[in-house]
Design a protein around this motif. Structure first.
Motif: not given
Length: 219
Positions: A1-5, A37-38, A43-44, A59-60
């Motif tokens: 995830m982008n650090k700013i986001l 957040t998990a 996904t990645e 993920r499920s």
């Protein structure tokens, strides 16, 4: 995830939690944020390796915790496609369908899990539970009796037998069966709590003592 986001997300999360009024609300929001957040790492990881069934399963699990049932079902179906001989995946599919009250599909999933792993007793009790949810009491009782005949001291079978008695409006048999369940497993929290409630409904003097005992199991 982008650090700013990511930073913005956590700032929003803190503000969101602080706006909650009760401790229970805060706990629910904290859990929702944790599982949200998990999802991202799974996904990645799936983007990197889309052939790993366990990633879709994990993920499920995370999606189900934040009530994204349709997405959770989609992921567990993908996990099953990749690894059809994993009984855990079929069982979790059954659990997800139970969440949305689709008992026919839940039973189909649990029966498939039992086919893959017939020795797992939890699968058989999940089938019984689903039958009772669906008011198929006679079928559930037949399976309960069969399970008790095979394994007389299996506490879960007796617990669900008690639940069947309750659906039949036989409180006395339900109480007796729950008492027997706790003789087999004194640490069976759900059985103890249900017995406490039934004692209370019958104005039984043992209710308070049973509630206190139940509380001790959860601390």
């Amino acid at each position: 995830m982008n650090k700013i986001l990511q930073s913005s997300f956590y700032i929003f999360a803190v503000l969101w939690i602080s706006s909650c009024n009760s401790a229970e609300e805060k706990k629910q929001q904290e859990e929702a944020i944790y599982y949200s957040t998990a999802i991202t790492p799974y996904t990645e990881a799936i983007i990197t390796d889309s052939s790993d069934a366990s990633l879709y399963y994990k993920r499920s699990l995370a999606l189900s915790q934040i009530k994204k049932d349709s997405l959770a079902i989609k992921d567990i179906k993908k996990a099953i496609t990749l690894d059809p001989l994993n009984a855990t995946y079929h069982s979790f599919e059954g659990e997800l369908y139970n969440y949305i009250d689709d008992y026919d599909k839940a039973l189909k999933a649990y029966n498939k899990a039992a086919e893959v792993d017939p020795k797992d007793l939890r699968i058989h009790t999940n089938i019984i539970k689903t039958l009772l949810f669906d008011d198929q009491i006679a079928t559930a009782k037949a399976k309960i009796n069969h399970l008790i005949k095979l394994i007389p001291d299996y506490p879960d079978a007796h617990y669900w037998d008690a639940m069947a008695h309750l659906l039949e409006k036989d409180t006395t048999k339900a109480i007796n069966t729950l008492e027997h369940t706790l003789q087999l497993d004194p640490y069976f929290y759900e059985a103890s709590l249900k017995l406490s409630d039934l004692y209370a409904s019958q104005k039984n003097k043992s209710a308070l003592e049973q509630y206190l005992y139940t509380y001790s199991l959860d601390t």
